[in-house]
Design an enzyme around this catalytic site. Structure first.
Site, PDB file in Angstrom:
ATOM      1  CE  LYS A 109      -3.861   1.910   2.767  1.00 24.77           C
ATOM      2  NZ  LYS A 109      -4.645   1.687   4.000  1.00 24.77           N
ATOM      3  CB  SER A 190      -8.052   3.354   2.967  1.00 30.91           C
ATOM      4  OG  SER A 190      -7.153   2.830   3.928  1.00 30.91           O
ATOM      5  CB  SER A 214      -8.187   0.508   5.926  1.00 32.26           C
ATOM      6  OG  SER A 214      -8.849   1.744   5.860  1.00 32.26           O
TER       7      SER A 214
END
Ligand SMILES: *[C@@H]1O[C@H](CO)[C@@H](O)[C@H](O)[C@H]1NC(C)=O
Ligand SMILES: *[C@@H]1O[C@H](CO)[C@@H](O)[C@H](O)[C@H]1NC(C)=O
Ligand SMILES: *[C@@H]1O[C@H](CO)[C@@H](O)[C@H](O)[C@H]1NC(C)=O
Ligand SMILES: *[C@@H]1O[C@H](CO)[C@@H](O)[C@H](O)[C@H]1NC(C)=O
Length: 512
Positions: A109, A190, A214
């Site tokens: 990420k 996310s 997330s």
């Protein structure tokens, strides 16, 4: 929600099952789609596959799919070099001295710092070109284990902490990332890019981060497995933060075992994150893979609860869809306990009366600290970020969605009365949760994903989301198991038991 101008392109792509040829293509083709970490290690040993071939495969898949899915922000220019190095090491070292994820390409990420040619930006142009002081703690561990850093995955910008209503999976740098199962469905966030990319076989494994949902939510919506570890089991040093009170780094992968191999490599003490000292006591000797047991559900006591914070609404559609899973859990030997969490007014402790208030205060100091430590950056404070966003407010989305959470955080005054009240509320919730789990001798609670996250987020407890089928439109569903701090071994047994008994995951169908 915008960003679905890509729909037409979506139809146009022909999804032939891709394969990579090994041994120069003279011998048989090696099936790379849905390949697991264990498959890869076996193929390495049998000399049917190299890390170079694998990295070449994933890069070509990213080039093919990313124009539509927008789940990858950057490919590591050094990935092939690292692959060759891993292939060399495999030749020269004793096989048992290599870790389970040696030579495995991993996508990170974009809020996880790497001190290399890749940028670390949380999806925002504000951090493009910034230079981080060092690799994130988890990246240091990945490199030591011999993993190949394949690139950076897209995310909901700033881990969805810039504004309330920015769509899941959108960031300024990447645009709108797309759910590979049903393009019009929510990819969630996310850690959207991490989940989408492994779901669509653009990487072997990936890392995401979670503050509240997330990892668990995008894993559920993209039919992959996500582990949100106990707070501090994995280092948060070098991760663009929301709040150290809740942030956690964990794997997002296609299978429970892949996720467990990655978890095993990234847990442990890091001098740059004090919480890792407290949590390293939870790491079992012999590591986590020993808990990949097909009979893992046998004798486990699982709670079904009805509070919204546990994700189990009384909505009949949800309850009906979930009923077969509960039967399966019982069939495999689990004991299901149906109970209410006995804390007066428990709903008051979620949302604005607790977490939201505390996060708003904590984000300001956490992000300011992160920005200050950068070696090079043209933004050093939250105030700078807000100004940056104002200056570029002509950009699509920025204008539309603003930066409400940034502004609210900037307006906080440190730890005031409201903050202390919020912390007290959350402590009450944690105490009640722990008491309920202990009094009923529960191993875990089970809910439909992804809404199990608030109670886990607030107390720093671990959770795992596992694929649990698809709705009538083909949108993936997940099942979530949550426990007490350090209960990863039990959660892994439960999650693996469920996965092996059901095997719901299918590669994406790429429906509009
Ligand atoms: C990082 O960002 C810079 C722009 O500041 C860009 O030139 C570079 O290509 C990016 N790195 C990678 C690996 O994409
Ligand atoms: C859900 O149903 C249970 C059992 O009927 C009930 O006790 C509980 O209060 C309900 N919860 C919610 C959030 O409506
Ligand atoms: C629960 O909420 C009600 C209504 O807001 C309030 O009157 C009551 O005092 C609360 N109980 C506790 C134990 O906080
Ligand atoms: C912060 O302090 C200022 C000045 O005392 C006050 O006007 C403002 O409302 C406070 N903000 C918050 C979020 O409490």
């Amino acid at each position: 929600m915008t960003g679905y101008g890509v729909l037409l392109v979506f139809f146009a792509i022909t999804f032939i099952s891709p394969s990579i040829s090994v041994n120069g293509g003279i011998l048989r083709k090696f099936q790379a789609q849905e390949i697991t970490v264990q498959d890869i290690q076996i193929a390495f040993k049998q000399k049917k596959l190299t890390s170079r071939k694998l990295v070449e495969f994933y890069i070509s898949e990213i080039q093919r799919l990313n124009p539509v899915l927008k789940s990858v922000l950057e490919i590591n220019p050094d990935a092939l070099y690292q692959a060759d190095k891993a292939d060399q090491e495999r030749k020269s070292k004793a096989p048992l001295s290599l870790s389970n994820i040696h030579g495995i390409p991993i996508l990170l990420k974009d809020n996880i710092a790497t001190k290399d040619k890749l940028n670390t930006t949380a999806g925002s142009y504000a951090l493009l070109g910034s230079v981080v002081p060092r690799d994130a703690g988890v990246v240091e561990k990945l490199r030591k284990a011999g993993a190949i850093i394949l690139g950076k995955a897209s995310l909901s910008e700033w881990s969805h902490y810039r504004a309330d209503f920015i769509p899941n999976g959108w960031c300024a740098r990447g645009g709108q990332a797309v759910n590979p199962y049903v393009a019009s469905a929510d990819p969630c966030g996310s850690s959207s890019g991490s989940a989408i990319s492994v779901a669509a076989n653009m990487a072997a494994v990936s890392l995401g981060t979670e503050t509240d949902g997330s990892i668990l939510c995008p894993s559920s919506y993209n039919s992959v497995v996500g582990i949100k570890p106990t707070l501090g089991l994995t280092s948060r040093a070098g991760v663009v933060p929301i709040t150290p009170r809740q942030d956690s780094v964990g794997p997002i992968c296609r299978t429970v075992s892949d996720a467990v191999y990655v978890l095993d490599a990234i847990v442990g003490f890091d001098r740059n994150d004090a919480a890792t000292r407290r949590s390293s006591k939870f790491i079992p000797s012999g590591g986590y893979p020993q808990f990949l047991r097909t009979d893992g559900l046998r004798g486990k006591r699982l709670l079904i609860t009805h509070y919204p914070g546990f994700g189990f609404s009384n909505d009949s559609a949800v309850v009906n869809a979930f009923e077969p899973h509960l039967r399966k859990l019982r069939d495999k030997g689990a004991v299901l306990v149906d109970k209410l969490l006995e804390i007066p007014n428990v709903s008051d402790y979620f949302g604005s009366s607790g977490e939201d208030t505390a996060m708003s205060v904590e984000f300001k100091s956490a992000i300011n600290t992160y920005l200050k430590k950068l070696v090079v950056s043209h933004v050093r404070t939250l105030e700078d970020l807000i100004k940056f966003n104002h200056k570029f407010s002509g950009l699509e989305m920025l204008k539309e969605f603003g930066q409400s959470l940034f502004l609210a955080s900037e307006a906080t005054n440190g730890t005031d009365a409201a903050y202390r009240k919020a912390i007290t509320n959350m402590k009450k919730l944690n105490k009640g949760y722990e008491k309920m789990m202990r009094d009923n001798k529960l191993d875990a609670f089970v809910t439909p994903s992804p809404n199990c996250s608030p109670v886990l987020a607030i107390g720093g407890y671990p959770g795992i989301s596992v694929p649990a089928g698809y709705d009538s439109n083909g949108v993936p569903l997940g099942i979530c198991f949550g426990g007490l701090k350090g209960s990863e071994p039990k959660l892994i047994e439960i999650a693996y038991g469920f996965e092996q008994a059901t095997k719901f995951r299918r590669p994406p169908a790429f429906k509009p």
